[in-house]
Enzyme design. Structure first.
Site, PDB file in Angstrom:
ATOM      1  N   GLY A 238      19.162  46.149  17.292  1.00  0.00           N
ATOM      2  CA  GLY A 238      19.904  46.127  18.556  1.00  0.00           C
ATOM      3  C   GLY A 238      21.399  46.081  18.352  1.00  0.00           C
ATOM      4  N   PRO A 273      15.572  44.602  17.919  1.00  0.00           N
ATOM      5  CA  PRO A 273      16.764  43.755  17.811  1.00  0.00           C
ATOM      6  C   PRO A 273      16.478  42.411  17.156  1.00  0.00           C
ATOM      7  CG  PRO A 273      15.978  43.791  20.083  1.00  0.00           C
ATOM      8  CD  PRO A 273      15.034  44.637  19.288  1.00  0.00           C
ATOM      9  N   TYR A 315      29.664  38.305   3.607  1.00  0.00           N
ATOM     10  CA  TYR A 315      30.106  39.478   4.389  1.00  0.00           C
ATOM     11  C   TYR A 315      31.524  39.308   4.939  1.00  0.00           C
ATOM     12  CZ  TYR A 315      24.976  39.689   4.803  1.00  0.00           C
ATOM     13  OH  TYR A 315      23.627  39.673   4.563  1.00  0.00           O
ATOM     14  N   CYS A 341      29.693  23.882  -5.704  1.00  0.00           N
ATOM     15  CA  CYS A 341      30.714  24.125  -6.730  1.00  0.00           C
ATOM     16  C   CYS A 341      30.992  25.610  -6.915  1.00  0.00           C
ATOM     17  CB  CYS A 341      30.297  23.463  -8.036  1.00  0.00           C
ATOM     18  SG  CYS A 341      30.387  21.692  -7.841  1.00  0.00           S
ATOM     19  N   GLU A 342      31.597  26.195  -5.936  1.00  0.00           N
ATOM     20  CA  GLU A 342      31.982  27.617  -5.961  1.00  0.00           C
ATOM     21  C   GLU A 342      33.207  27.754  -5.066  1.00  0.00           C
ATOM     22  OE1 GLU A 342      30.202  30.695  -6.791  1.00  0.00           O
ATOM     23  OE2 GLU A 342      28.230  29.894  -7.310  1.00  0.00           O
ATOM     24  N   TYR A 369      20.544  35.319  10.925  1.00  0.00           N
ATOM     25  CA  TYR A 369      20.950  35.437   9.525  1.00  0.00           C
ATOM     26  C   TYR A 369      21.696  34.181   9.041  1.00  0.00           C
ATOM     27  CZ  TYR A 369      19.776  40.186  10.872  1.00  0.00           C
ATOM     28  OH  TYR A 369      19.124  41.285  11.367  1.00  0.00           O
TER      29      TYR A 369
HETATM   30  N1  LLP Z   1      15.326  46.853  11.984  1.00  0.00           N
HETATM   31  C1  LLP Z   1      15.590  47.089  10.684  1.00  0.00           C
HETATM   32  C2  LLP Z   1      14.820  48.109   9.970  1.00  0.00           C
HETATM   33  C3  LLP Z   1      16.603  46.356  10.020  1.00  0.00           C
HETATM   34  O1  LLP Z   1      16.862  46.604   8.743  1.00  0.00           O
HETATM   35  C4  LLP Z   1      17.326  45.367  10.737  1.00  0.00           C
HETATM   36  C5  LLP Z   1      18.368  44.584  10.068  1.00  0.00           C
HETATM   37  C6  LLP Z   1      16.990  45.152  12.099  1.00  0.00           C
HETATM   38  C7  LLP Z   1      15.996  45.921  12.682  1.00  0.00           C
HETATM   39  C8  LLP Z   1      17.692  44.131  12.940  1.00  0.00           C
HETATM   40  O2  LLP Z   1      19.010  44.497  13.171  1.00  0.00           O
HETATM   41  P1  LLP Z   1      19.928  43.650  14.197  1.00  0.00           P
HETATM   42  O3  LLP Z   1      19.378  43.845  15.590  1.00  0.00           O
HETATM   43  O4  LLP Z   1      19.829  42.226  13.795  1.00  0.00           O
HETATM   44  O5  LLP Z   1      21.276  44.214  14.040  1.00  0.00           O
HETATM   45  N2  LLP Z   1      22.225  39.633   6.864  1.00  0.00           N
HETATM   46  C9  LLP Z   1      23.123  40.501   7.569  1.00  0.00           C
HETATM   47  C10 LLP Z   1      22.396  41.466   8.481  1.00  0.00           C
HETATM   48  C11 LLP Z   1      21.388  42.351   7.760  1.00  0.00           C
HETATM   49  C12 LLP Z   1      20.634  43.249   8.698  1.00  0.00           C
HETATM   50  C13 LLP Z   1      19.548  43.957   8.000  1.00  0.00           C
HETATM   51  N3  LLP Z   1      18.697  44.750   8.833  1.00  0.00           N
HETATM   52  C14 LLP Z   1      24.135  39.659   8.343  1.00  0.00           C
HETATM   53  O6  LLP Z   1      24.109  38.434   8.236  1.00  0.00           O
HETATM   54  O7  LLP Z   1      24.991  40.214   9.029  1.00  0.00           O
END
Ligand code: LLP
Length: 414
Positions: A238, A273, A315, A341-342, A369
Site C-alpha cells: 500500500g 498493504p 534506512y 555498543c555501536e 517494521y
Molecule cells: N507485498 C510485498 C510483496 C512486499 O514485499 C511488501 C513489503 C509489502 C507487500 C508491504 O508493503 P507496504 O504496504 O508495507 O509498503 N523494512 C522496511 C520495509 C520493507 C518492505 C518490504 N516489502 C522499512 O522498515 O521501511
C-alpha cells in the site's frame, strides 16, 4: 495525529502514556486497535465498489493479536514464509485468503502452504514455477499461481526498500512474462489465478503505482488475446505514511485512481498493504537512562536501542521523538541514542528535547517494521508489546527472559 498533549502529558489515542510508562517496564511498544481498524476500514470503504480483498502484509507487524484483529475485520494476508503462514493460522486467519510472496520459498514451505490450500503463490522466477509444479504434482495438489511482474519503475524511496526496479531481485522482467504464463498454462500442477507486482515500500505519491499498473494492464490484455484468463490482479503493498507530518496522498485518492484503471478489467483486486495499516498505530516508549554532554554533542541515552528499532540506522529513517511529559525547561539539541555498543545505535539525531534522567520519550510511527525487525543483539531481550482499545490496555507479547535467550545454546553447549 496519533499523539497529542493534554495538560502537558502525552496521550496516544486514548492512553495517558505517562501513567502507563510509570507502572510498566520500559521500553515497550504500544499499539492502538482503534487506529489499526480505522486504517483498514479506510482502504476497504474506498475500494468497496469493486470486488476486492485486502491481504495485510504480515511482515510489517506479525504479532498474533494484531493478525487476529485484522482477520476479524475480514482481512486476507500476504506472507513470505511458512512461519508467517503459521502465524496467520494461529491467529485464526484464513489460508484461503492468503497469498505467498518471496523469491526463495523452500520445498518445505511450498509443501506446507499447499497442504493449507492457500489462495495463491506469487511466483518470482522460472525455476520456482517449475519447482512448484513438480511439488504440486507429487503432492497430488493443484497450486494456484500468479506471476510477479518487475515493472522496472524508478521509485523515490530508500534504495533498500525498492523492489520493482530492473536491478532488484524481485519479479520477472516484462520481456519474459508472456512466455512464463504460457509455460504455466502447460503445467498440470498449476492453476493460473492472477498477476501481481510490488514496486517498493514507503511510496507517498500516486505516479509510480499508476505507471506500474498501466504496464501490467497491457500484459493482461496480451494474455487475454492468447486466451490466458486471469481471476485477479494483485497490486502489491500500500501507500507509505507521513513520518514528518508532510501531507501525502490519501487512501481515498489512491483507491479512486487505482479503481479507475482496475474496474474495467473485470478482475478481482488484491492489495497487500502493511505500513499504512499499522505504521502510525504504534509507538515505542523508552526511559532516559543517562544524559551526557561531550564537547560537541548532547546525548540522551535511553533504554531502547537499535536492537528494538533498527529503522533509523538501517534506512536513515526519521521517527518523531516527543517528551512524554512536557515542561517549560529549555529544549536542548540532542542525539537520542541507545545502550548498544555501536555508533549506529541511535533513534534520532539533532532533536530539540527537554528531558532529564528517568524521564520518558515516545518514538512515533513505529507500528510497522518496528518490533518485527528487532533482535537480541547485545543479549538484550526483545521487549513487551501492548495493545490499547480505548483506555483498556492488554499485553500482547511478554518480553524475553535472558534464560529464554540462552536456552537453545545451553542445550548444545560444547
Ligand atoms: N507485498 C510485498 C510483496 C512486499 O514485499 C511488501 C513489503 C509489502 C507487500 C508491504 O508493503 P507496504 O504496504 O508495507 O509498503 N523494512 C522496511 C520495509 C520493507 C518492505 C518490504 N516489502 C522499512 O522498515 O521501511
Amino acid at each position: 495525529m496519533t499523539v497529542k498533549y493534554i495538560n502537558n502529558i502525552l496521550f496516544f489515542d486514548e492512553v495517558n502514556v505517562l501513567d502507563f510508562a510509570k507502572t510498566n517496564q520500559t521500553p515497550f511498544y504500544l499499539y492502538s486497535q482503534n487506529l489499526i481498524t480505522h486504517n483498514f476500514m479506510e482502504y476497504t470503504q474506498n475500494l468497496n465498489t469493486a470486488n476486492h480483498l485486502l491481504c495485510y502484509s504480515v511482515k510489517a507487524n506479525s504479532n498474533l493479536s494484531i493478525l487476529s484483529i485484522l482477520s476479524d475485520l475480514g482481512s486476507g494476508f500476504d506472507i513470505v514464509s511458512a512461519g508467517e503462514l503459521q502465524r496467520v493460522i494461529a491467529a485464526g486467519g484464513d489460508p484461503a485468503k492468503t497469498v505467498f510472496s518471496g523469491v526463495g520459498k523452500t520445498e518445505e514451505e511450498i509443501k506446507f502452504a499447499l497442504s493449507k490450500n492457500i489462495l495463491c503463490f506469487n511466483i518470482e522466477s522460472q525455476e520456482e514455477l517449475n519447482t512448484l509444479n513438480k511439488i504440486a504434482l507429487a503432492e497430488k495438489k493443484i497450486a494456484n499461481v500468479s506471476v510477479r511482474v518487475n515493472p522496472a519503475i524508478d521509485v523515490k524511496t530508500h534504495p533498500y526498500i525498492t523492489t520493482g526496479m530492473r536491478d532488484n531481485k524481485f519479479g520477472i522482467d516484462e520481456s519474459e512474462i508472456i512466455n512464463l504464463y504460457q509455460e504455466a498454462n502447460d503445467h498440470k500442477g498449476l492453476n493460473i489465478r492472477g498477476i501481481d507486482f510490488h514496486i517498493g515500500s514507503q511510496i507517498t505519491s500516486l505516479e509510480p503505482f499508476i505507471d506500474a499498473l498501466s504496464k501490467v494492464i497491457s500484459i493482461i490484455k496480451e494474455l487475454k488475446s492468447l486466451k490466458i484468463e486471469l481471476e485477479h490482479i494483485d497490486i502489491g503493498g500500500g501507500l507509505g505514511i507521513s513520518y514528518d507530518k508532510k501531507p501525502i496522498v490519501s487512501k481515498e485518492d489512491f483507491s479512486k485512481e487505482i479503481l479507475k484503471l482496475v474496474e474495467p478489467l473485470d478482475l478481482k483486486l488484491l492489495i497487500e498493504p502493511g505500513r499504512s495499516i499499522v505504521g502510525d498505530a504504534g509507538i515505542l516508549v523508552t526511559k532516559v537512562i543517562n544524559t551526557k554532554k561531550s564537547p560537541s554533542k548532547n546525548f540522551l541515552i535511553v533504554d531502547a536501542g537499535m536492537n528494538d528499532l533498527i529503522r533509523p540506522p538501517l534506512y536513515s529513517a526519521y521517527h518523531a521523538i516527543k517528551e512524554v511529559s512536557q515542561t517549560k525547561n529549555k529544549k536542548i539539541l540532542s542525539d537520542v541514542v541507545g545502550p548498544v555498543c555501536e555508533t549506529a545505535d541511535f533513534l534520532g539525531k539533532d532533536r530539540m528535547l527537554s528531558v532529564k534522567q528517568g524521564d520518558y520519550l515516545c518514538v512515533e510511527n513505529v507500528g510497522a517494521y518496528g518490533f518485527v525487525l528487532s533482535s537480541n543483539y547485545n543479549t538484550r531481550p526483545k521487549i513487551d508489546e501492548y495493545l490499547a482499545k480505548d483506555t483498556d490496555i492488554k499485553k500482547i507479547r511478554i518480553r524475553d527472559t535472558i534464560e529464554q535467550i540462552l536456552e537453545n545454546e545451553k542445550k548444545c553447549l560444547v
